[in-house]
Enzyme design. Structure first.
Site, mmCIF file in Angstrom:
data_model
loop_
_atom_site.group_PDB
_atom_site.id
_atom_site.type_symbol
_atom_site.label_atom_id
_atom_site.label_comp_id
_atom_site.label_asym_id
_atom_site.label_seq_id
_atom_site.Cartn_x
_atom_site.Cartn_y
_atom_site.Cartn_z
ATOM 1 N N LYS A 1 -0.858 -9.899 8.031
ATOM 2 C CA LYS A 1 -0.610 -8.532 8.464
ATOM 3 C C LYS A 1 -1.938 -7.921 8.865
ATOM 4 O O LYS A 1 -2.871 -7.848 8.054
ATOM 5 C CB LYS A 1 0.028 -7.703 7.351
ATOM 6 N N SER B 1 0.827 -1.208 0.000
ATOM 7 C CA SER B 1 0.000 0.000 0.000
ATOM 8 C C SER B 1 0.860 1.257 0.000
ATOM 9 O O SER B 1 0.627 2.184 -0.782
ATOM 10 C CB SER B 1 -0.923 0.009 1.219
#
Length: 353
Positions: free
Chosen positions: A193, A66
């Site tokens: 995650k 990201s």
């Protein structure tokens, strides 16, 4: 290695390479993708410099995540930056450092294709997020979400981590039951995650996967890739360590790598030597405050901080806007930022940017 068995090799430029790069507990950073001004072409020199800088501090790289603006990259660009990162690490004598690559796309089919491309380019592991484009259908469909990661794990030539980030996937938020089921049933899954920031979820997952019996009851396809539970922020490293989690993948690792590595080490050591806990708690407070403040400035803020600290950073790709000069000045002067910059300089042995 599992990659070699499937016709892929996680070595330099995709060439056969005997180096084993285990996935271990610690601090990982989602590396920004740097772009040249005006053209927005890839700035590979800055990428190479930053990957090596982070790795020398003890922070391992996640490429095309990201923070790396994966959504703004073509397949070929993702391959290019994976290769560049592997070249840089090997050239710096850091052959043992693994690379995690973001390979999430819109469809299961394309994600599997990208996993294969990433493996051939030199990635050791992949991390996959579910697209939020059809979140209205997927968010409440446990069967579909489970099938997504199950199929990708089965078909990926390298181990896969689950990326749970509701803010970047239209609100799709996997619960602890689903993540635990995936860990048990998919031997090529190597971790999760949790950028949902849910410490209770983390604790529940660790209750299963961090139990000493888990690895024997549910062995991984690749013995170098145990199932790790990683936070997505730096603000709960101490409590997560006491829940038997395994560290974090955090954007703050780009700005303050020495600080977070020290914090993680103290968090682990304090479990055996309680006298270290007060210092771990002190650093945790500094990191938590910095993470809270810097995260609000998003990708453009992190890049601007890197520019200020290291002389590179640049701008995000459009349509992401740059941080306004006045906003950045306020960010830089914020006590939370100044506190962690001071600690980082002390730990890295540098007194100035």
């Amino acid at each position: 290695m599992a990659a070699a068995e499937n016709g892929f090799h996680n070595g330099t430029n995709g060439a056969a390479h005997p180096v084993s790069r285990p996935l271990t507990a610690g601090i990982y950073a989602p590396i920004p993708t740097f772009f040249l001004p005006e053209s927005e072409d890839l700035d590979l020199d800055s990428l190479r410099t930053h990957v090596v800088r982070a790795a020398k501090a003890g922070v391992r790289p996640l490429i095309a995540g990201s923070m790396g603006e994966a959504l703004h990259l073509t397949h070929s660009e993702r391959v290019t930056i994976i290769k560049a990162a592997r070249q840089a690490l090997d050239g710096a004598g850091l052959e043992q450092i693994p690379i995690i690559a973001g390979t999430g796309t819109g469809s299961t089919r394309e994600t599997v294709e990208l996993c294969k491309e990433a493996a051939a380019a030199g990635a050791d592991y992949t991390i996959v997020i579910a697209s939020g484009y059809y979140a209205g259908v997927l968010a409440g469909n446990k069967r579909a979400l489970k099938a997504f990661w199950t199929e990708i794990a089965e078909k990926s030539p390298i181990p896969v981590l689950i990326y749970n980030y509701p803010g970047a996937s239209g609100g799709i938020d996997l619960d602890s039951d689903l993540i635990t089921e995936l860990a048990i049933e998919s031997p090529n899954l190597a971790g999760v995650k949790l950028t949902c920031g849910n410490v209770g979820k983390l604790t529940r997952i660790c209750g299963t996967v961090s139990d000493p019996s888990f690895s024997s009851l549910y062995p991984r396809k690749n013995p170098d890739a145990p199932f790790l539970v990683l936070g997505g922020y730096a603000d709960f490293l101490v409590p997560s360590s006491y829940a038997n989690a395994h560290g974090a993948i955090t954007g703050l690792g780009n700005v303050a790598p020495y600080t977070l590595v020290k914090l993680f080490e103290l968090s682990q050591a304090a479990q055996k030597d309680p006298s270290l806990l007060p210092e771990a708690q002190r650093l945790q407070a500094i990191a938590a405050n910095a993470d809270f403040t810097i995260a609000k400035a998003s990708i453009s803020g992190t890049k601007a901080l890197l520019e200020k600290l290291y002389g590179y950073g640049g701008l995000p790709r459009k349509p992401l806007p740059p941080i306004e000069p006045g906003v950045f000045e306020a960010l830089w002067l914020h006590p939370h930022v100044q506190d962690i910059v001071k600690v980082e300089r002390e730990l890295s042995g540098k007194s100035s940017p």
